[in-house]
Structure formats: C-alpha cells, structure tokens
Design an enzyme around this catalytic site. Structure first.
Site, PDB file in Angstrom:
ATOM      1  N   SER A 147       0.860  -1.192   0.000  1.00 36.09           N
ATOM      2  CA  SER A 147       0.000   0.000   0.000  1.00 36.09           C
ATOM      3  C   SER A 147       0.887   1.230   0.000  1.00 36.09           C
ATOM      4  O   SER A 147       2.053   1.177   0.430  1.00 36.09           O
ATOM      5  CB  SER A 147      -0.854   0.002   1.275  1.00 36.09           C
ATOM      6  OG  SER A 147      -1.412   1.280   1.498  1.00 36.09           O
ATOM      7  N   TYR A 160      -2.157  -1.104  10.042  1.00 32.53           N
ATOM      8  CA  TYR A 160      -2.267  -1.424   8.610  1.00 32.53           C
ATOM      9  C   TYR A 160      -0.904  -1.232   7.945  1.00 32.53           C
ATOM     10  O   TYR A 160      -0.417  -2.110   7.223  1.00 32.53           O
ATOM     11  CB  TYR A 160      -3.324  -0.513   7.970  1.00 32.53           C
ATOM     12  CG  TYR A 160      -3.495  -0.711   6.486  1.00 32.53           C
ATOM     13  CD1 TYR A 160      -4.220  -1.793   5.996  1.00 32.53           C
ATOM     14  CD2 TYR A 160      -2.936   0.178   5.574  1.00 32.53           C
ATOM     15  CE1 TYR A 160      -4.378  -1.980   4.631  1.00 32.53           C
ATOM     16  CE2 TYR A 160      -3.090   0.005   4.214  1.00 32.53           C
ATOM     17  CZ  TYR A 160      -3.809  -1.082   3.745  1.00 32.53           C
ATOM     18  OH  TYR A 160      -3.957  -1.262   2.390  1.00 32.53           O
TER      19      TYR A 160
HETATM   20  N1  LIG Z   1      -8.384   0.601  -2.047  1.00 29.14           N
HETATM   21  C1  LIG Z   1      -7.250   1.211  -1.715  1.00 29.14           C
HETATM   22  O1  LIG Z   1      -7.199   2.446  -1.632  1.00 29.14           O
HETATM   23  C2  LIG Z   1      -6.011   0.408  -1.436  1.00 29.14           C
HETATM   24  C3  LIG Z   1      -4.800   1.099  -1.347  1.00 29.14           C
HETATM   25  C4  LIG Z   1      -3.628   0.394  -1.089  1.00 29.14           C
HETATM   26  C5  LIG Z   1      -3.675  -0.984  -0.931  1.00 29.14           C
HETATM   27  N2  LIG Z   1      -4.867  -1.632  -1.015  1.00 29.14           N
HETATM   28  C6  LIG Z   1      -4.844  -3.080  -0.843  1.00 29.14           C
HETATM   29  O2  LIG Z   1      -5.385  -3.685  -1.998  1.00 29.14           O
HETATM   30  C7  LIG Z   1      -5.938  -4.959  -1.658  1.00 29.14           C
HETATM   31  C8  LIG Z   1      -7.339  -5.059  -2.210  1.00 29.14           C
HETATM   32  O3  LIG Z   1      -8.136  -4.077  -1.569  1.00 29.14           O
HETATM   33  P1  LIG Z   1      -9.433  -3.446  -2.246  1.00 29.14           P
HETATM   34  O4  LIG Z   1      -9.288  -1.981  -2.177  1.00 29.14           O
HETATM   35  O5  LIG Z   1      -9.726  -4.088  -3.525  1.00 29.14           O
HETATM   36  O6  LIG Z   1     -10.516  -3.831  -1.109  1.00 29.14           O
HETATM   37  P2  LIG Z   1     -11.833  -4.690  -1.165  1.00 29.14           P
HETATM   38  O7  LIG Z   1     -12.385  -4.640   0.216  1.00 29.14           O
HETATM   39  O8  LIG Z   1     -12.705  -4.246  -2.298  1.00 29.14           O
HETATM   40  O9  LIG Z   1     -11.312  -6.174  -1.490  1.00 29.14           O
HETATM   41  C9  LIG Z   1     -10.631  -6.950  -0.548  1.00 29.14           C
HETATM   42  C10 LIG Z   1     -11.054  -8.395  -0.737  1.00 29.14           C
HETATM   43  O10 LIG Z   1     -10.311  -9.219   0.172  1.00 29.14           O
HETATM   44  C11 LIG Z   1     -11.218 -10.187   0.711  1.00 29.14           C
HETATM   45  N3  LIG Z   1     -10.729 -10.682   1.997  1.00 29.14           N
HETATM   46  C12 LIG Z   1     -10.658 -10.012   3.168  1.00 29.14           C
HETATM   47  N4  LIG Z   1     -10.174 -10.817   4.128  1.00 29.14           N
HETATM   48  C13 LIG Z   1      -9.934 -12.020   3.547  1.00 29.14           C
HETATM   49  C14 LIG Z   1      -9.421 -13.254   4.022  1.00 29.14           C
HETATM   50  N5  LIG Z   1      -9.052 -13.432   5.304  1.00 29.14           N
HETATM   51  N6  LIG Z   1      -9.294 -14.266   3.141  1.00 29.14           N
HETATM   52  C15 LIG Z   1      -9.659 -14.118   1.842  1.00 29.14           C
HETATM   53  N7  LIG Z   1     -10.156 -12.973   1.344  1.00 29.14           N
HETATM   54  C16 LIG Z   1     -10.286 -11.940   2.192  1.00 29.14           C
HETATM   55  C17 LIG Z   1     -12.535  -9.431   0.840  1.00 29.14           C
HETATM   56  O11 LIG Z   1     -13.636 -10.310   0.951  1.00 29.14           O
HETATM   57  C18 LIG Z   1     -12.535  -8.622  -0.451  1.00 29.14           C
HETATM   58  O12 LIG Z   1     -13.137  -9.323  -1.514  1.00 29.14           O
HETATM   59  C19 LIG Z   1      -5.850  -5.061  -0.131  1.00 29.14           C
HETATM   60  O13 LIG Z   1      -4.711  -5.835   0.204  1.00 29.14           O
HETATM   61  C20 LIG Z   1      -5.661  -3.624   0.314  1.00 29.14           C
HETATM   62  O14 LIG Z   1      -4.965  -3.530   1.534  1.00 29.14           O
HETATM   63  C21 LIG Z   1      -6.044  -0.975  -1.263  1.00 29.14           C
END
Ligand SMILES: NC(=O)c1ccc[n+]([C@@H]2O[C@H](COP(=O)([O-])OP(=O)(O)OC[C@H]3O[C@@H](n4cnc5c(N)ncnc54)[C@H](O)[C@@H]3O)[C@@H](O)[C@H]2O)c1
Length: 266
Positions: A147, A160
């Site tokens: 991230s 986080y």
């Molecule tokens: N959206 C942002 O701004 C952002 C920024 C930096 C990093 N990220 C990272 O990107 C990745 C995806 O995030 P996103 O924004 O698409 O969020 P999101 O909430 O849309 O998707 C996350 C997915 O992970 C699944 N999940 C959660 N816990 C789980 C577990 N224990 N086992 C299996 N699946 C699980 C959820 O059900 C969901 O489908 C994450 O690792 C997040 O930390 C997101």
C-alpha cells in the site's frame, strides 16, 4: 512485423488471485483472464467470488473459484492445489486479499493485531509458500499487495501500515531465495483507490454512501496527486498484468507504485 503487445498475452498460463470478489482483486482476475490466463479465484466471500468467476466464464474465459481464508495455510494450499489439479500448472500468484484497520497504535488491542498479522503477513507468506511449491522447477511470477501506507506515516493507519510494510520485506527476501528457480516476486503499493475498502470512510450509519463525504474524499485524494487523479482498480490490474507477463522478465524484488504520484516526497 511482430506485435509488441504479444508479450503481455497469458495464453495457456494459469493464475491464482486472492481477494478476487471485490475491488482490485476482481479487476486483476478480469484482466488476467482477459489476457488469456485460466484463473482460480479465492476469497472469504464465497458467493461473491463465485459470481466473479461465473461472469468471466460467461465472457468466454476459464475461471474457477473457492472460499479461502488467506490467513489459514490449509486454505491457501488447497487453492493452489485446485489450480494445479484443474489446469496442470501455476504461473502467476496474486496475493491481493487485505483488510483495513483504523485507530491509534497506542490503543490497538491484541485481537486486532492478530487479525491484521494473520491476513496480511501470514496470508501473503502462506500464499507465497504454496505458489513456490507449485512453481519450483518451471518458474512463475508472484505479485503481492502492499500500500502507499508503506511510504507515509499517517495517524490511525499504523497497524495497517506496519503489516503492509512487512509484505515488502517478505517479498524482497523471497525474491532473493527463489530467483534461481525462475520465480520472480514483486510488490505493488497501490495509491488510494475507490473500492469497498475506501468506502468505509464514506458511509453513514445505514451503510449508504454520503455524497458530501464522497466529494470531500475525492477532492482530498486528487489534491495529493500531481496529476489530480484518484485510482481505480483497473490501474492496479494493468500493473499486475505487466508483472505477470514476460514483459517484466527482468524485474524482481521491486516495489511498484501506481499511485498518481501521491507519495512523492515533498
Ligand atoms: N483501495 C485502496 O485504496 C487500497 C490502497 C492500497 C492498498 N490496497 C490493498 O489492496 C488490496 C485489495 O483491496 P481493495 O481496495 O480491492 O478492497 P476490497 O475490500 O474491495 O477487497 C478486498 C477483498 O479481500 C477479501 N478478503 C478479506 N479478508 C480475507 C481473508 N481473510 N481471506 C480471503 N479474502 C479476504 C474481501 O472479501 C474482499 O473481496 C488489499 O490488500 C488492500 O490492503 C487498497
């Protein structure tokens, strides 16, 4: 003339994507499948990830899904085994699943520490271990998800950020250990991207998105980017396609930032 875009095609390749029912993981699954990969999708949201796989199949792709809790080693082993059993190999492992955690480090309780360490650190490590076992001897590409929080200390994001920071060292160390097997390991560090993950800041008590909160959030994110953009899941998926494909064959152990320049030191 050769088409330089051919290097991005994933025909006959097999990819596993976790966190594939939503947001960035869903976009990664769709883009890899669109590039020709057969995909095996895992998520804790079993119905959600099945719907994503069904949509890919309806669109002419090859996709399977299963419920996985990434923090459970047996679940990750079973997800990778499903890919190898169904399609005979594993070429790409995208460890995307992740969760938010808000609150000051001074007050965070033990259960929340264990939850974040479980999903981000154990989850990424177990996904990598299962992938390496399947890829050894024939090579492959692992993409882990950190991230922008690894670059900036922001109050209330400490747990986080520290678990995402661990993913970068995990990935870089693993890259040095498995490079001889032809396995590349890279990390993406996404900038703020509108998904269910970010929407937690924007919903009211009934769970509805508050338009004023959405506008304020988008304005704040645009202000951090010199190009004034807020990311969409596809921005990360295009980067993962590059890292999954032979176009990135000379790249391993690196942190890749599709973030609109949000973390440029200023
Ligand atoms: N959206 C942002 O701004 C952002 C920024 C930096 C990093 N990220 C990272 O990107 C990745 C995806 O995030 P996103 O924004 O698409 O969020 P999101 O909430 O849309 O998707 C996350 C997915 O992970 C699944 N999940 C959660 N816990 C789980 C577990 N224990 N086992 C299996 N699946 C699980 C959820 O059900 C969901 O489908 C994450 O690792 C997040 O930390 C997101």
């Amino acid at each position: 003339m050769n088409d330089p875009l051919d290097v991005f095609r994933l025909t006959d390749r097999v990819a596993v994507v976790t966190g594939a029912s939503s947001g960035i993981g869903r976009a990664v699954a769709e883009v890899l499948a669109g590039a020709g990969a057969r995909v095996v999708l895992g998520d804790i949201d079993e119905a959600g990830v099945a719907a994503v796989a069904d949509a890919i199949v309806a669109d002419g792709g090859d996709a399977l899904s299963q419920r996985v809790d990434v923090s459970v080693r047996a679940d990750q082993d079973s997800l990778v085994a499903r890919a190898v059993d169904a399609f005979g190999r594993l070429d790409v492992m995208a460890n995307v699943a992740g969760v938010a955690s808000d609150g000051p480090l001074a007050d965070v309780d033990e259960a929340e520490v264990d939850r974040l360490l479980g999903i981000h650190v154990k989850g990424t490590l177990f996904g990598c271990q299962a992938a390496v076992r399947a890829m050894r001897g024939r090579g492959g590409s692992i993409v882990n998800v950190a991230s922008g929080a690894i670059d900036l200390a922001v109050p209330n994001y400490g747990l986080y950020a520290l678990t995402k920071s661990a993913i970068t060292m995990l990935s870089q160390t693993l890259a040095t250990e498995v490079g001889g097997d032809g396995i590349r390991v890279n990390v993406i560090a996404p900038g703020a991207t509108l998904t269910a993950f970010t929407e937690r800041h924007l919903r009211d008590e009934e769970g509805e998105i508050v338009p004023e909160r959405l506008d304020a959030f988008l304005d704040a994110m645009r202000a951090r980017s010199p190009i004034g953009l807020v990311g969409e899941p596809i921005d990360q998926a295009w980067l993962v396609l590059y890292l999954a494909s032979d176009a990135s064959r000379f790249c391993t152990g690196q942190i890749w930032r599709a973030n609109g320049g949000q973390t440029i030191p200023r």
